[in-house]
Design an enzyme around this catalytic site. Structure first.
Site, PDB file in Angstrom:
ATOM      1  N   HIS A 118       3.299  -3.195  -7.795  1.00 15.29           N
ATOM      2  CA  HIS A 118       1.856  -3.399  -8.002  1.00 15.29           C
ATOM      3  C   HIS A 118       1.520  -3.934  -9.392  1.00 15.29           C
ATOM      4  O   HIS A 118       0.368  -3.866  -9.831  1.00 15.29           O
ATOM      5  CB  HIS A 118       1.102  -2.096  -7.711  1.00 15.29           C
ATOM      6  N   PRO A 211       4.706  18.227  -4.536  1.00 18.10           N
ATOM      7  CA  PRO A 211       4.218  19.612  -4.388  1.00 18.10           C
ATOM      8  C   PRO A 211       3.310  19.787  -3.176  1.00 18.10           C
ATOM      9  O   PRO A 211       3.056  20.913  -2.759  1.00 18.10           O
ATOM     10  CB  PRO A 211       3.462  19.861  -5.683  1.00 18.10           C
TER      11      PRO A 211
HETATM   12  C1  BV8 Z   1      -2.294  -6.077   1.070  1.00 22.55           C
HETATM   13  C2  BV8 Z   1      -2.563  -1.438  -8.614  1.00 22.55           C
HETATM   14  C3  BV8 Z   1      -2.511  -8.043   2.332  1.00 22.55           C
HETATM   15  C4  BV8 Z   1      -3.982  -1.508  -9.068  1.00 22.55           C
HETATM   16  C5  BV8 Z   1      -2.563  -0.507  -6.348  1.00 22.55           C
HETATM   17  C6  BV8 Z   1      -1.515  -0.885   6.669  1.00 22.55           C
HETATM   18  C7  BV8 Z   1      -2.173   0.261   7.031  1.00 22.55           C
HETATM   19  C8  BV8 Z   1      -3.380   0.610   6.347  1.00 22.55           C
HETATM   20  C9  BV8 Z   1      -3.894  -0.153   5.307  1.00 22.55           C
HETATM   21  C10 BV8 Z   1      -3.225  -1.281   4.955  1.00 22.55           C
HETATM   22  C11 BV8 Z   1      -2.054  -1.654   5.637  1.00 22.55           C
HETATM   23  N1  BV8 Z   1      -1.608  -2.792   5.052  1.00 22.55           N
HETATM   24  C12 BV8 Z   1      -2.467  -3.161   4.049  1.00 22.55           C
HETATM   25  C13 BV8 Z   1      -3.462  -2.251   3.985  1.00 22.55           C
HETATM   26  C14 BV8 Z   1      -4.559  -2.294   3.029  1.00 22.55           C
HETATM   27  C15 BV8 Z   1      -4.208  -1.662   1.680  1.00 22.55           C
HETATM   28  C16 BV8 Z   1      -3.896  -0.195   1.859  1.00 22.55           C
HETATM   29  O1  BV8 Z   1      -2.749   0.212   1.904  1.00 22.55           O
HETATM   30  N2  BV8 Z   1      -4.980   0.588   1.927  1.00 22.55           N
HETATM   31  C17 BV8 Z   1      -4.803   2.040   2.080  1.00 22.55           C
HETATM   32  C18 BV8 Z   1      -5.444   2.750   0.912  1.00 22.55           C
HETATM   33  C19 BV8 Z   1      -5.440   2.494   3.355  1.00 22.55           C
HETATM   34  N3  BV8 Z   1      -3.078  -2.341   1.049  1.00 22.55           N
HETATM   35  C20 BV8 Z   1      -3.366  -3.422   0.288  1.00 22.55           C
HETATM   36  O2  BV8 Z   1      -4.492  -3.847   0.081  1.00 22.55           O
HETATM   37  C21 BV8 Z   1      -2.174  -4.134  -0.345  1.00 22.55           C
HETATM   38  N4  BV8 Z   1      -2.301  -5.547  -0.170  1.00 22.55           N
HETATM   39  O3  BV8 Z   1      -2.122  -5.425   2.068  1.00 22.55           O
HETATM   40  O4  BV8 Z   1      -2.492  -7.428   1.048  1.00 22.55           O
HETATM   41  C22 BV8 Z   1      -2.258  -9.445   2.065  1.00 22.55           C
HETATM   42  C23 BV8 Z   1      -1.045  -9.936   2.470  1.00 22.55           C
HETATM   43  C24 BV8 Z   1      -0.809 -11.315   2.276  1.00 22.55           C
HETATM   44  C25 BV8 Z   1      -1.790 -12.119   1.648  1.00 22.55           C
HETATM   45  C26 BV8 Z   1      -3.002 -11.545   1.196  1.00 22.55           C
HETATM   46  C27 BV8 Z   1      -3.227 -10.176   1.391  1.00 22.55           C
HETATM   47  C28 BV8 Z   1      -2.150  -3.909  -1.892  1.00 22.55           C
HETATM   48  C29 BV8 Z   1      -1.933  -2.465  -2.198  1.00 22.55           C
HETATM   49  C30 BV8 Z   1      -1.774  -2.283  -3.722  1.00 22.55           C
HETATM   50  C31 BV8 Z   1      -3.086  -1.953  -4.397  1.00 22.55           C
HETATM   51  N5  BV8 Z   1      -2.886  -1.681  -5.830  1.00 22.55           N
HETATM   52  N6  BV8 Z   1      -2.386  -0.318  -7.677  1.00 22.55           N
HETATM   53  C32 BV8 Z   1      -4.359  -0.373  -9.986  1.00 22.55           C
HETATM   54  O5  BV8 Z   1      -3.530   0.526 -10.202  1.00 22.55           O
HETATM   55  O6  BV8 Z   1      -5.486  -0.437 -10.506  1.00 22.55           O
HETATM   56  S1  BV8 Z   1      -2.349   0.834  -5.271  1.00 22.55           S
HETATM   57  C33 BV8 Z   1      -2.458   2.236  -6.274  1.00 22.55           C
HETATM   58  O7  BV8 Z   1      -2.855   3.268  -5.428  1.00 22.55           O
HETATM   59  C34 BV8 Z   1      -1.165   2.709  -6.873  1.00 22.55           C
HETATM   60  O8  BV8 Z   1      -0.373   1.646  -7.342  1.00 22.55           O
HETATM   61  C35 BV8 Z   1      -0.521   3.432  -5.693  1.00 22.55           C
HETATM   62  O9  BV8 Z   1       0.168   2.525  -4.888  1.00 22.55           O
HETATM   63  C36 BV8 Z   1      -1.724   3.912  -4.922  1.00 22.55           C
HETATM   64  C37 BV8 Z   1      -1.902   5.376  -5.134  1.00 22.55           C
HETATM   65  O10 BV8 Z   1      -1.004   5.978  -4.263  1.00 22.55           O
HETATM   66  P1  BV8 Z   1       0.071   7.044  -4.850  1.00 22.55           P
HETATM   67  O11 BV8 Z   1       0.869   6.399  -5.941  1.00 22.55           O
HETATM   68  O12 BV8 Z   1       0.745   7.603  -3.689  1.00 22.55           O
HETATM   69  O13 BV8 Z   1      -0.853   8.121  -5.586  1.00 22.55           O
HETATM   70  P2  BV8 Z   1      -1.875   9.172  -4.935  1.00 22.55           P
HETATM   71  O14 BV8 Z   1      -2.813   9.514  -6.015  1.00 22.55           O
HETATM   72  O15 BV8 Z   1      -2.372   8.674  -3.656  1.00 22.55           O
HETATM   73  O16 BV8 Z   1      -0.947  10.436  -4.611  1.00 22.55           O
HETATM   74  C38 BV8 Z   1      -0.284  11.098  -5.651  1.00 22.55           C
HETATM   75  C39 BV8 Z   1       0.774  11.961  -4.982  1.00 22.55           C
HETATM   76  O17 BV8 Z   1       1.534  12.584  -6.018  1.00 22.55           O
HETATM   77  C40 BV8 Z   1       0.182  13.086  -4.108  1.00 22.55           C
HETATM   78  O18 BV8 Z   1       0.914  13.145  -2.894  1.00 22.55           O
HETATM   79  C41 BV8 Z   1       0.395  14.350  -4.962  1.00 22.55           C
HETATM   80  O19 BV8 Z   1       0.621  15.481  -4.151  1.00 22.55           O
HETATM   81  C42 BV8 Z   1       1.657  13.958  -5.709  1.00 22.55           C
HETATM   82  N7  BV8 Z   1       1.854  14.652  -7.002  1.00 22.55           N
HETATM   83  C43 BV8 Z   1       0.902  15.095  -7.853  1.00 22.55           C
HETATM   84  N8  BV8 Z   1       1.508  15.658  -8.961  1.00 22.55           N
HETATM   85  C44 BV8 Z   1       2.874  15.526  -8.774  1.00 22.55           C
HETATM   86  C45 BV8 Z   1       3.086  14.868  -7.526  1.00 22.55           C
HETATM   87  N9  BV8 Z   1       4.322  14.591  -7.060  1.00 22.55           N
HETATM   88  C46 BV8 Z   1       5.389  14.958  -7.832  1.00 22.55           C
HETATM   89  N10 BV8 Z   1       5.244  15.579  -9.053  1.00 22.55           N
HETATM   90  C47 BV8 Z   1       4.027  15.872  -9.537  1.00 22.55           C
HETATM   91  N11 BV8 Z   1       3.917  16.477 -10.738  1.00 22.55           N
END
Ligand code: BV8
Length: 238
Positions: A118, A211
């Protein structure tokens, strides 16, 4: 269970790591799920991290990234980042590290060849295709800086929602997943695609470190309920 995963790791010739925001939580970087802190609390990061939001309000989105950049610059890699970097140094070519994080903490911990799906929050690029006048070093300062010739704006070099991932990086990550004997999935909710899909196409065993329950638990061979900076050193020490 950690003993079982250590056994798989010992036997693995091709290991892969897939990390998310939870990997950096113990460094003080809030996860996406944790929600924003302070004045950004009222914004949904998924709404802010889009081209639409940036074009609609460039200054607001630029300032949000500036706020996150300052935070990332203030924090340090944690014991989990360091354990992954040290393992790779001791066992070259045995671990491909794939991250969704844009904070650069894996790289600062010494991990090399990190597949940053990303992008990197500390780098910029032009919003629109650059014209002959677009020279980053001559950009007019501001939120965001822009080209004095054509007004083209600078934007953070991250992948916004709705944008394609860097093709070669994604292809390398898919190859690593399809080749791996073991994939460690650390600190991700498994909600964002195509990144989460890598754990579903992993050829080898999948071990989750988190966790909390995640969307990927059903795809896992082992789930270690705990924190990255506590479990990874135990898991990766020789
Ligand atoms: C695209 C950069 C198409 C920016 C980021 C299929 C199904 C559904 C939806 C989609 C799909 N395909 C595409 C989509 C749409 C979308 C998507 O996935 N939407 C989701 C939300 C429903 N995807 C996109 O838009 C992607 N692009 O599909 O383009 C395309 C193709 C060709 C041509 C044109 C277009 C782009 C996705 C990337 C977006 N950018 N980041 C920025 O940072 O500002 S994503 C960003 O959010 C992060 O990089 C990361 O990926 C995401 C957050 O997720 P996590 O990292 O998992 O973090 P989260 O907070 O959710 O969870 C934290 C976890 O840690 C928890 O589980 C918690 O329990 C745990 N935790 C907490 N403390 C600890 C811990 N674990 C261990 N130790 C600890 N101490």
């Amino acid at each position: 269970m950690i003993g079982q995963v250590r056994q798989w790791l010992g036997a693995a010739r091709h290991g892969a790591g897939l990390t998310g925001a939870g990997m950096s939580a113990e460094s003080g970087v809030p996860t996406f799920r944790d929600g924003q802190t302070g004045l950004w609390a009222k914004f949904d990061p998924q709404q802010l991290a889009t081209e639409e939001a940036f074009r609609a309000n460039p200054a607001m989105v630029w300032d949000w990234y500036a706020f996150r950049r300052e935070m990332v610059a203030r924090v340090e890699p944690n014991a989990g980042h360091r354990a992954l970097a040290a393992f790779a140094q001791r066992h070259p070519q045995r671990l491909t590290l794939i991250t969704q994080n844009v904070d650069g903490l894996h790289q600062r911990a010494g991990s090399v060849g990190v597949l940053a799906l990303h992008g990197n929050i500390s780098e910029d690029k032009w919003l629109d295709a650059p014209n002959a006048c677009c020279n980053p070093s001559l950009a007019l300062p501001g939120s965001p800086p822009c080209c004095k010739g054509c007004g083209n704006m600078r934007r953070p070099a991250v992948v916004w929602f709705g944008e394609a991932l860097p093709l070669q990086t994604l292809a390398d990550a898919e190859a690593a997943a399809q080749e791996c004997d073991l994939m460690l999935v650390v600190g991700t909710s498994g909600l964002v695609y195509p990144a989460a899909g890598l754990a579903r196409i992993a050829r080898g065993k999948v071990a989750i470190i988190n966790p909390e329950p995640t969307e990927l638990d059903s795809a896992a061979d082992a789930v270690l309920r705990g924190k990255a900076a506590q479990l990874l050193p135990q898991l990766l020490e020789d």
